[in-house]
Design a protein around this motif. Structure first.
Motif, PDB file in Angstrom:
ATOM      1  N   ARG A  87      60.455  47.451   8.085  1.00 55.41           N
ATOM      2  CA  ARG A  87      59.551  46.296   8.219  1.00 55.41           C
ATOM      3  C   ARG A  87      59.206  45.687   6.862  1.00 55.41           C
ATOM      4  NH1 ARG A  87      57.103  49.610  11.970  1.00 55.41           N
ATOM      5  NH2 ARG A  87      55.304  49.987  10.615  1.00 55.41           N
ATOM      6  N   LEU A  88      59.212  46.517   5.817  1.00 55.61           N
ATOM      7  CA  LEU A  88      58.953  46.014   4.462  1.00 55.61           C
ATOM      8  C   LEU A  88      60.187  45.343   3.859  1.00 55.61           C
ATOM      9  CD1 LEU A  88      56.820  48.872   2.880  1.00 55.61           C
ATOM     10  CD2 LEU A  88      56.043  46.624   3.629  1.00 55.61           C
ATOM     11  N   GLY A  89      61.313  45.423   4.575  1.00 56.25           N
ATOM     12  CA  GLY A  89      62.520  44.742   4.117  1.00 56.25           C
ATOM     13  C   GLY A  89      63.545  45.621   3.437  1.00 56.25           C
ATOM     14  N   PHE A  90      63.368  46.912   3.510  1.00 58.37           N
ATOM     15  CA  PHE A  90      64.298  47.831   2.846  1.00 58.37           C
ATOM     16  C   PHE A  90      65.325  48.367   3.830  1.00 58.37           C
ATOM     17  CE2 PHE A  90      60.354  48.185   0.387  1.00 58.37           C
ATOM     18  CZ  PHE A  90      60.834  47.861  -0.872  1.00 58.37           C
ATOM     19  N   ASP A  91      66.560  48.458   3.378  1.00 56.45           N
ATOM     20  CA  ASP A  91      67.626  49.120   4.133  1.00 56.45           C
ATOM     21  C   ASP A  91      67.804  50.491   3.484  1.00 56.45           C
ATOM     22  OD1 ASP A  91      69.892  50.079   5.329  1.00 56.45           O
ATOM     23  OD2 ASP A  91      71.082  48.271   5.015  1.00 56.45           O
TER      24      ASP A  91
END
Length: 81
Positions: free
Chosen positions: A28-32
């Motif tokens: 959700r924070l944008g990290f893969d």
């Protein structure tokens, strides 16, 4: 004692859910985090395919494969929105 295996099983299940929630938060924070999970697994010499029953009863974390698949599903869901 008889109740100890049940307590251990319950605590492991709870901890695994926390790990999934932490992974979902990262997504959700944008990290893969898939590469990071793979690197941790390699560094720790983790078994990528442990026996499912052994893992269910004795491991406090989901397997790397389970976590990577869960992250992939979350990322795919985010991309469709």
């Amino acid at each position: 004692s008889v109740p100890m295996p049940l307590v251990s099983f319950g605590l492991n299940a709870f901890t695994r859910q926390l790990e999934y929630q932490a992974d979902a938060y990262s997504v959700r924070l944008g990290f893969d985090i898939r590469k990071a999970l793979a690197k941790i697994s390699k560094t720790n010499l983790s078994d990528l395919n442990p026996d499912p029953l052994d893992s269910l009863f004795h491991h406090s974390h989901p397997t790397t494969v389970q976590r990577v698949l869960a992250v992939k599903q979350l990322l795919d869901t985010c991309e469709r929105k």
